[in-house]
Design an enzyme around this catalytic site. Structure first.
Site, short mmCIF file in Angstrom:
data_model
loop_
_atom_site.label_atom_id
_atom_site.label_comp_id
_atom_site.label_asym_id
_atom_site.label_seq_id
_atom_site.Cartn_x
_atom_site.Cartn_y
_atom_site.Cartn_z
N ASN A 1 0.82 -1.22 0.00
CA ASN A 1 0.00 0.00 0.00
C ASN A 1 0.86 1.27 0.00
OD1 ASN A 1 1.06 -0.02 2.55
ND2 ASN A 1 -0.90 -0.07 3.64
N GLU B 1 1.22 4.05 7.51
CA GLU B 1 0.18 3.65 6.56
C GLU B 1 -0.34 4.88 5.79
OE1 GLU B 1 0.21 0.61 6.18
OE2 GLU B 1 -0.59 -0.59 7.83
#
Ligand code: PGA
Length: 242
Positions: free
Chosen positions: A136, A143
């Protein structure tokens, strides 16, 4: 960002090993930023071989790891403390008091984050940070959506990250939900960055990083690396064509 294209995982690991040894030899008191996961395993194996062949010593080296799971004890085989000791530190001549891995078991996690930052400053900042990239686009455990101004902090792990790391656990339910990680600004403070990318599953993330020079967005954390002056990416054929 300088991109070095290599054939496969082995060649990536060989090249990363030479890259780090050159820095270790050149710097007075080298401070290495280290990563865990599948990507740097080959690098650590080669560094151990070079140490055994007396081609390198880690006596003067200090290290700071990127991250650690919250709630996992140091001696638990799932911890990144354990990984680093098992795959690298116990095989070389590094002094363990120069080794730094954040503790995910600290009573006061916020204080632990602040202390980790301070230790990096006291060590003169990281000279060369080894990084992997998540599917990702995460770097460390930062994140998508993490502030570019973040310092060492506690994060909630994304489902895709927990899935990717489930291979180390009995089931995905056992993968911790939180981690402590160097922040994005912390990573950007390192003087140089070595990003290693191998395998087709990283292809999309690598293409996104390389193909659109103008895209710098918190939705794709690795994109911040375009703002760093000294980044070398070593990527293998599968990652470049995946
Ligand atoms: P991997 O993880 O090396 O296990 O693929 C990299 C990352 O998630 O940063």
């Amino acid at each position: 960002m300088k991109v070095v294209k290599v054939k496969d995982y082995d060649e990536m690991s060989d090249m990363a090993c030479s890259f780090l040894i050159e820095k270790i030899e050149r710097l007075q008191d080298p401070v290495l930023g280290l990563a865990t996961g599948s990507t740097p395993e080959g690098l650590y194996k080669r560094l151990i071989e070079k140490y055994n062949d007396r081609k390198v010593s880690f006596e003067k080296v200090s290290t700071f790891n990127l991250d650690e799971y919250v709630g996992v004890a140091k001696d638990d085989p799932h911890s990144y403390h354990y990984y680093m000791k098992d795959k690298f530190f116990q095989h070389i001549d590094i002094s363990m008091d120069r080794v730094n891995v954040p503790s995910g078991m600290a009573e006061d996690l916020q204080l632990q984050c602040e202390e980790y930052e301070k230790r990096m400053v006291d060590a003169g900042q990281v000279d060369i940070q080894v990084l992997g990239i998540g599917v990702n686009g995460h770097i460390g455990f930062n994140e998508p959506g993490t502030s570019f101004f973040s310092r060492t902090h506690i994060v909630d792990l994304e489902e895709s990250t927990r899935k990717a790391n489930a291979r180390y656990f009995d089931s995905i339910d056992d993968v911790p939900t939180q981690a402590i990680t160097m922040g994005i600004e912390t990573i950007m403070d390192s003087k140089e960055i070595l990003l290693l990318v191998s395998g087709a599953e990283k292809g999309r993330a690598l293409a996104r990083l390389l193909n659109d020079e103008s895209e710098i967005t918190e939705e794709f954390p690795a994109s911040i690396l375009k703002r760093h002056e000294r980044v070398t990416i070593i990527a293998d054929w599968e990652a470049l064509n995946g």
